[in-house]
Write a protein that holds these residues in place. Structure first.
Motif, PDB file in Angstrom:
ATOM      1  N   THR A 291     -28.333  35.990   6.848  1.00  0.00           N
ATOM      2  CA  THR A 291     -28.482  34.573   7.254  1.00  0.00           C
ATOM      3  C   THR A 291     -29.600  34.105   6.196  1.00  0.00           C
ATOM      4  O   THR A 291     -30.255  34.853   5.610  1.00  0.00           O
TER       5      THR A 291
ATOM      6  N   ALA B  36     -18.875  33.374  21.619  1.00  0.00           N
ATOM      7  CA  ALA B  36     -20.193  33.459  20.538  1.00  0.00           C
ATOM      8  C   ALA B  36     -21.300  34.010  21.298  1.00  0.00           C
ATOM      9  O   ALA B  36     -22.020  34.948  20.370  1.00  0.00           O
ATOM     10  N   VAL B  37     -21.774  33.451  22.183  1.00  0.00           N
ATOM     11  CA  VAL B  37     -23.158  34.214  22.851  1.00  0.00           C
ATOM     12  C   VAL B  37     -22.925  35.637  23.199  1.00  0.00           C
ATOM     13  O   VAL B  37     -23.959  36.507  22.978  1.00  0.00           O
TER      14      VAL B  37
ATOM     15  N   GLN C 154     -20.993  37.766  21.476  1.00  0.00           N
ATOM     16  CA  GLN C 154     -21.215  38.586  20.375  1.00  0.00           C
ATOM     17  C   GLN C 154     -22.393  38.705  19.600  1.00  0.00           C
ATOM     18  O   GLN C 154     -22.766  39.576  19.049  1.00  0.00           O
ATOM     19  N   ALA C 155     -23.006  37.737  19.868  1.00  0.00           N
ATOM     20  CA  ALA C 155     -24.680  37.514  19.260  1.00  0.00           C
ATOM     21  C   ALA C 155     -25.401  38.127  20.300  1.00  0.00           C
ATOM     22  O   ALA C 155     -26.780  38.532  19.931  1.00  0.00           O
ATOM     23  N   LYS C 156     -25.129  38.565  21.430  1.00  0.00           N
ATOM     24  CA  LYS C 156     -25.881  39.453  22.558  1.00  0.00           C
ATOM     25  C   LYS C 156     -27.054  38.660  22.948  1.00  0.00           C
ATOM     26  O   LYS C 156     -28.059  38.990  23.103  1.00  0.00           O
ATOM     27  N   VAL C 157     -26.789  37.320  22.843  1.00  0.00           N
ATOM     28  CA  VAL C 157     -27.606  36.282  23.431  1.00  0.00           C
ATOM     29  C   VAL C 157     -27.390  36.040  24.690  1.00  0.00           C
ATOM     30  O   VAL C 157     -27.438  34.891  25.569  1.00  0.00           O
TER      31      VAL C 157
ATOM     32  N   THR D 206     -28.647  40.818  14.031  1.00  0.00           N
ATOM     33  CA  THR D 206     -27.361  40.531  13.558  1.00  0.00           C
ATOM     34  C   THR D 206     -26.958  41.096  12.266  1.00  0.00           C
ATOM     35  O   THR D 206     -27.969  41.427  11.634  1.00  0.00           O
TER      36      THR D 206
ATOM     37  N   ARG E  87     -29.735  28.766  14.229  1.00  0.00           N
ATOM     38  CA  ARG E  87     -29.436  29.471  13.217  1.00  0.00           C
ATOM     39  C   ARG E  87     -27.876  29.459  13.004  1.00  0.00           C
ATOM     40  O   ARG E  87     -27.290  30.455  12.310  1.00  0.00           O
ATOM     41  N   GLN E  88     -27.052  28.802  13.779  1.00  0.00           N
ATOM     42  CA  GLN E  88     -25.692  28.587  13.599  1.00  0.00           C
ATOM     43  C   GLN E  88     -25.267  27.645  12.764  1.00  0.00           C
ATOM     44  O   GLN E  88     -26.041  26.688  12.590  1.00  0.00           O
TER      45      GLN E  88
ATOM     46  N   TRP F  76     -31.913  30.416  18.548  1.00  0.00           N
ATOM     47  CA  TRP F  76     -30.670  31.048  18.051  1.00  0.00           C
ATOM     48  C   TRP F  76     -29.550  29.985  17.686  1.00  0.00           C
ATOM     49  O   TRP F  76     -28.964  29.843  16.734  1.00  0.00           O
TER      50      TRP F  76
END
Length: 302
Positions: free
Chosen positions: A249, A158-159, A161-164, A245, A140-141, A137
């Motif tokens: 990307t 951030a994590v 929002q990204a659901k990680v 997401t 990919r930022q 992940w």
């Protein structure tokens, strides 16, 4: 096995120290000997307030031993905790032996082992480790938008929002994750005044693996080989394990594009430009876009 949740104190530098020590001890060592030799020196940065467990061994020692076994770098034998003996795993002894003398070589081996273990987990119907997925992940930022190092000042939002946040979910896990990312050559910390930031930049990790890459190949084939060697760079099966997401990307993650262009600028790679080749790939960094048809590793660069 999840490293950030179950073995948060484990680290790449601790694994390096352990591997170096065990490289000259074919018969292995018990926890008391490992603790006596390693804890006062290489592991002296252990937080003094950390609770001692497992017979008084430093948490980073026991956690790193567990991670090393899970990755196949180490093996442990013995019927009980007091009689367990750790040694380098037979299948990787030669690689670890060769890499232990040089930290960058060892960290590159460790990154490859993380990827190999992740692919084996997927083949067996298991989820890869939280560290491996979180690194996938992270790469990919956008490196042009660094993370503050403090959990509450940006990374937490951030994590989530990204659901990680199932991978990294609190300040302790974030700090451990940053240690992994930096040691493995995937990010570095920058300080500007009082601001401390984590910048995603896998240039070092990419540089370390050039010796295992084709010296010249069509761009799409070259990147497929890169993802095979270092799955966290963009192996599709690993990416599929991340939450979907809504944001678009690029085919090549921006951080990878940055690393490719940096290595090209210092003469280690040649990126052959193309406008219409079928096997071309596009490297995007900010508003800049570069279409390349071939990748060449310059003589002596690997």
């Amino acid at each position: 096995m999840d490293y950030l949740k179950q073995h948060n104190a484990a680290s790449a530098p601790a694994l390096l120290v352990i591997a170096r020590y065990l490289a000259s001890r074919a018969d292995g060592q018990g926890i008391n000997d490992l603790q006596r030799v390693l804890q006062p020196t290489a592991l002296k940065q252990e937080q003094s307030r950390a609770r001692q467990r497992d017979g008084g061994a430093a948490p980073s020692l026991t956690a790193s031993l567990a991670v090393g076994v899970d990755l196949g770098l180490l093996k442990v034998q013995g019927p009980t905790r007091d009689r367990r003996v750790w040694s380098l795993h037979d299948s990787t002894r030669d690689q670890v032996d060769a890499a232990a003398a040089d930290s960058r070589t060892f960290y590159s081996l460790l990154l490859r082992c993380l990827g190999e273990k992740a692919m084996k987990d997927l083949d067996g119907g298991e989820q890869p480790s939280d560290v491996t997925l979180a690194l996938t992940w992270l790469l990919r930022q956008d490196p042009l938008a660094p993370f503050p190092t403090a959990w509450s000042e940006g990374p937490e939002a951030a994590v989530r929002q990204a659901k990680v946040d199932t991978l990294v979910n609190n300040p302790e896990q974030w700090r451990a994750f940053m240690r992994w990312a930096r040691a493995l050559g995937l990010a570095h910390r920058a300080e500007t005044g009082r601001r401390k930031q984590l910048i995603v930049d896998p240039t070092q990790a990419l540089s370390d693996v050039l010796h295992a890459m084709p010296s010249q190949a069509p761009a799409d084939q070259w990147f497929r080989r890169l993802y095979s060697n270092l799955p966290v760079f963009g192996e599709p099966r690993l990416i599929a394990e991340l939450p979907p997401t809504d944001a678009s990307t690029p085919e090549i993650p921006v951080s990878i594009a940055l690393a490719m262009q940096k290595l090209a600028r210092i003469g280690r790679l040649q990126l052959v430009a193309s406008s219409d080749a079928r096997d071309a790939v596009v490297l995007r960094l900010g508003r800049r876009e570069q279409r390349i048809s071939e990748v060449h590793i310059m003589e002596g660069a690997a």
